[in-house]
Design a protein around this motif. Structure first.
Motif, PDB file in Angstrom:
ATOM      1  N   THR A 284       4.480   4.796   9.435  1.00  0.00           N
ATOM      2  CA  THR A 284       4.126   5.692  10.995  1.00  0.00           C
ATOM      3  C   THR A 284       5.156   6.010  11.270  1.00  0.00           C
ATOM      4  O   THR A 284       5.006   5.832  12.215  1.00  0.00           O
ATOM      5  N   SER A 285       6.526   5.636  10.782  1.00  0.00           N
ATOM      6  CA  SER A 285       7.591   5.748  11.661  1.00  0.00           C
ATOM      7  C   SER A 285       7.697   6.893  12.517  1.00  0.00           C
ATOM      8  O   SER A 285       7.932   7.679  11.945  1.00  0.00           O
ATOM      9  N   GLY A 286       7.054   6.598  14.126  1.00  0.00           N
ATOM     10  CA  GLY A 286       8.052   8.338  14.670  1.00  0.00           C
ATOM     11  C   GLY A 286       6.442   9.046  14.496  1.00  0.00           C
ATOM     12  O   GLY A 286       6.060  10.211  15.333  1.00  0.00           O
ATOM     13  N   LEU A 287       5.256   7.654  14.683  1.00  0.00           N
ATOM     14  CA  LEU A 287       4.017   9.283  14.544  1.00  0.00           C
ATOM     15  C   LEU A 287       3.722   8.974  16.221  1.00  0.00           C
ATOM     16  O   LEU A 287       4.013   7.478  17.006  1.00  0.00           O
ATOM     17  N   ASP A 288       3.000   8.939  17.177  1.00  0.00           N
ATOM     18  CA  ASP A 288       2.848   8.798  18.183  1.00  0.00           C
ATOM     19  C   ASP A 288       0.879   8.109  17.781  1.00  0.00           C
ATOM     20  O   ASP A 288       0.756   7.824  16.754  1.00  0.00           O
ATOM     21  N   PRO A 289       1.266   7.020  18.822  1.00  0.00           N
ATOM     22  CA  PRO A 289       0.019   6.300  19.127  1.00  0.00           C
ATOM     23  C   PRO A 289      -1.704   7.226  18.782  1.00  0.00           C
ATOM     24  O   PRO A 289      -2.430   5.976  17.816  1.00  0.00           O
ATOM     25  N   LEU A 290      -2.023   8.070  19.282  1.00  0.00           N
ATOM     26  CA  LEU A 290      -2.905   9.020  18.087  1.00  0.00           C
ATOM     27  C   LEU A 290      -2.898   9.511  16.966  1.00  0.00           C
ATOM     28  O   LEU A 290      -4.032   8.738  15.780  1.00  0.00           O
ATOM     29  N   MET A 291      -1.741   9.189  16.207  1.00  0.00           N
ATOM     30  CA  MET A 291      -1.649   9.735  14.851  1.00  0.00           C
ATOM     31  C   MET A 291      -1.784   8.654  13.921  1.00  0.00           C
ATOM     32  O   MET A 291      -2.632   8.641  12.960  1.00  0.00           O
ATOM     33  N   GLU A 292      -0.883   7.914  15.005  1.00  0.00           N
ATOM     34  CA  GLU A 292      -1.291   6.624  13.931  1.00  0.00           C
ATOM     35  C   GLU A 292      -2.977   5.799  13.890  1.00  0.00           C
ATOM     36  O   GLU A 292      -3.163   4.811  12.721  1.00  0.00           O
ATOM     37  N   LEU A 293      -3.571   5.882  14.820  1.00  0.00           N
ATOM     38  CA  LEU A 293      -5.294   5.743  14.444  1.00  0.00           C
ATOM     39  C   LEU A 293      -5.800   6.489  13.204  1.00  0.00           C
ATOM     40  O   LEU A 293      -6.528   6.429  12.829  1.00  0.00           O
ATOM     41  N   ASN A 294      -5.373   7.820  13.026  1.00  0.00           N
ATOM     42  CA  ASN A 294      -5.716   8.935  12.624  1.00  0.00           C
ATOM     43  C   ASN A 294      -4.833   8.554  11.087  1.00  0.00           C
ATOM     44  O   ASN A 294      -5.942   8.305   9.900  1.00  0.00           O
ATOM     45  N   PHE A 295      -4.030   7.223  10.615  1.00  0.00           N
ATOM     46  CA  PHE A 295      -3.427   6.988   9.657  1.00  0.00           C
ATOM     47  C   PHE A 295      -3.917   6.074   8.690  1.00  0.00           C
ATOM     48  O   PHE A 295      -4.793   5.595   7.799  1.00  0.00           O
ATOM     49  N   GLN A 296      -4.993   5.507   9.718  1.00  0.00           N
ATOM     50  CA  GLN A 296      -5.483   3.793  10.177  1.00  0.00           C
ATOM     51  C   GLN A 296      -6.488   4.798   9.046  1.00  0.00           C
ATOM     52  O   GLN A 296      -7.070   3.717   8.222  1.00  0.00           O
ATOM     53  N   LYS A 297      -6.767   5.374   9.768  1.00  0.00           N
ATOM     54  CA  LYS A 297      -8.332   5.842   9.191  1.00  0.00           C
ATOM     55  C   LYS A 297      -8.371   6.560   7.860  1.00  0.00           C
ATOM     56  O   LYS A 297      -8.986   6.548   6.799  1.00  0.00           O
ATOM     57  N   CYS A 298      -6.960   6.975   6.989  1.00  0.00           N
ATOM     58  CA  CYS A 298      -7.303   7.361   6.420  1.00  0.00           C
ATOM     59  C   CYS A 298      -6.975   6.406   5.578  1.00  0.00           C
ATOM     60  O   CYS A 298      -7.389   6.278   4.061  1.00  0.00           O
ATOM     61  N   LEU A 299      -5.816   5.697   5.330  1.00  0.00           N
ATOM     62  CA  LEU A 299      -6.196   3.808   4.546  1.00  0.00           C
ATOM     63  C   LEU A 299      -7.077   3.496   4.311  1.00  0.00           C
ATOM     64  O   LEU A 299      -7.588   2.919   3.497  1.00  0.00           O
ATOM     65  N   LYS A 300      -8.391   3.778   5.765  1.00  0.00           N
ATOM     66  CA  LYS A 300      -9.358   2.622   4.924  1.00  0.00           C
ATOM     67  C   LYS A 300     -10.366   3.935   4.263  1.00  0.00           C
ATOM     68  O   LYS A 300     -10.987   2.930   3.240  1.00  0.00           O
ATOM     69  N   ASP A 301     -10.386   5.317   4.503  1.00  0.00           N
ATOM     70  CA  ASP A 301     -11.443   5.928   3.071  1.00  0.00           C
ATOM     71  C   ASP A 301     -10.057   5.829   2.181  1.00  0.00           C
ATOM     72  O   ASP A 301     -11.382   5.953   0.828  1.00  0.00           O
ATOM     73  N   LEU A 302      -9.293   5.716   1.628  1.00  0.00           N
ATOM     74  CA  LEU A 302      -8.602   5.326   1.126  1.00  0.00           C
ATOM     75  C   LEU A 302      -9.181   3.853  -0.387  1.00  0.00           C
ATOM     76  O   LEU A 302      -9.426   3.759  -1.161  1.00  0.00           O
ATOM     77  N   LYS A 303      -9.606   2.983   0.227  1.00  0.00           N
ATOM     78  CA  LYS A 303      -9.321   1.941   0.028  1.00  0.00           C
ATOM     79  C   LYS A 303     -11.237   2.421  -0.208  1.00  0.00           C
ATOM     80  O   LYS A 303     -11.837   1.453  -1.212  1.00  0.00           O
ATOM     81  N   LYS A 304     -12.238   2.753   0.506  1.00  0.00           N
ATOM     82  CA  LYS A 304     -13.476   3.107   0.002  1.00  0.00           C
ATOM     83  C   LYS A 304     -13.253   3.565  -1.233  1.00  0.00           C
ATOM     84  O   LYS A 304     -14.700   3.750  -1.902  1.00  0.00           O
ATOM     85  N   GLU A 305     -12.671   4.759  -1.577  1.00  0.00           N
ATOM     86  CA  GLU A 305     -12.235   5.551  -2.813  1.00  0.00           C
ATOM     87  C   GLU A 305     -11.898   4.785  -3.509  1.00  0.00           C
ATOM     88  O   GLU A 305     -11.552   4.636  -5.292  1.00  0.00           O
TER      89      GLU A 305
END
Length: 298
Positions: A157-178
């Motif tokens: 997440t280097s260089g991402l703004d806080p909103l994009m960091e939250l979206n990144f976290q959502k992606c990781l949670k989705d990957l874990k569910k998979e």
């Protein structure tokens, strides 16, 4: 089942000891946080797992394959996002994502479009025009749109703004569910604390602690705020740290193992209220690295 295993791995660059008997295990379906200061050896360990470096001694495996001699097979199942992404300047972001997808044998087009929208990314611009944050988005979209089984993320997440960091976290949670497996190296300790099932702390090329966040909290001090009925002016204890007294209030740190003894000492002052705050991952990190001011390049 362990997707990643590193056992007693050493790696030297001349006289610099980058890794020293490093042991690391990442279980199938977990998010493993991998934290340490610059120069601790994180990126060296990741390069060995990707088959980009050969260790000097010890053994490493990814999906039960030795990565250096089986890099092509390993990479079929792995998506990697570095902390500093380099792109071909004359390609558009969309072309670059499609190129990476084609090298992997294709990916889910609908998922790619969903990720482009999630990260508010313009895929029509030339890569040479992108900021650091947008270059990271290219790598993240290409990785998350793939059908990889293991995601190795090195400061993603280097260089991402806080909103994009939250979206990144959502992606990781989705990957874990998979059921995907993730190794996350990050300096954003709040991110690691929020996302990871376990954390491995590396210092000077060695893993110094491994455990869940709750398990690691036992290694360092609780912060206590206590309100009592009697004057605390004369209160002292060999088991407390950074004691601050305000008549009938006290603030201090205490090791978890000494908490009962301190409470017994305080009971004579008739406790009215007590707030105990567990340490954050930031504090755990500083517990190990507070005296470090830098390190060798990884």
């Amino acid at each position: 089942m362990n997707i990643i295993e590193m056992k007693n791995v050493d790696k030297n660059f001349g006289e610099v000891k980058a890794l020293r008997k490093l042991n690391l295990e990442v279980k199938k379906g977990e998010i493993m946080g991998f934290i340490g200061p610059n120069g601790a050896g994180k990126s060296t360990a990741i390069r060995i797992l990707l088959g980009l470096l050969r260790s000097d001694s010890g053994s490493s495996s990814v999906f039960d394959l030795e990565p250096f001699n089986n890099a092509a097979e390993v990479h079929k199942k792995v998506a990697y996002v570095p902390g500093d992404v380099s792109l071909w300047p004359n390609l558009t972001g969309g072309e670059f994502i499609d190129l990476i997808g084609s090298l992997r044998g294709g990916f889910n087009r609908n998922k790619k479009e969903s990720l482009i929208k999630l990260f508010d990314f313009d895929p029509t611009k030339k890569c040479r025009t992108y900021s650091k944050g947008n270059r990271q988005k290219v790598a993240l979209i290409a990785a998350f749109a793939s059908d990889a089984e293991l995601f190795i993320l090195d400061e993603p997440t280097s260089g991402l703004d806080p909103l994009m960091e939250l979206n990144f976290q959502k992606c990781l949670k989705d990957l874990k569910k998979e059921g995907k497996t993730i190794l996350l190296s990050s300096h954003i300790l709040a991110e690691v604390e929020k996302l990871c099932d376990r954390v491995s702390i590396i210092r000077q090329g060695e893993i110094v602690e491994v455990g869940t966040i709750d398990e690691l909290r036992h290694l360092t001090r609780l912060t206590i705020e206590v309100d009592v009925e009697k004057d605390l002016s004369n209160f002292s204890s060999k088991n407390v740290y950074d004691l601050v007294l305000e008549k009938k209030k006290a603030y201090f740190g205490v090791e978890n193992k000494n908490l009962n003894d301190v409470l017994k000492e305080l009971s004579k002052y008739k406790i009215k209220s007590l707030i105990s705050t567990p340490p954050t991952l930031e504090e755990l990190f500083m517990h190990h690295y507070g005296d470090d001011v830098g390190g060798n390049n990884e």
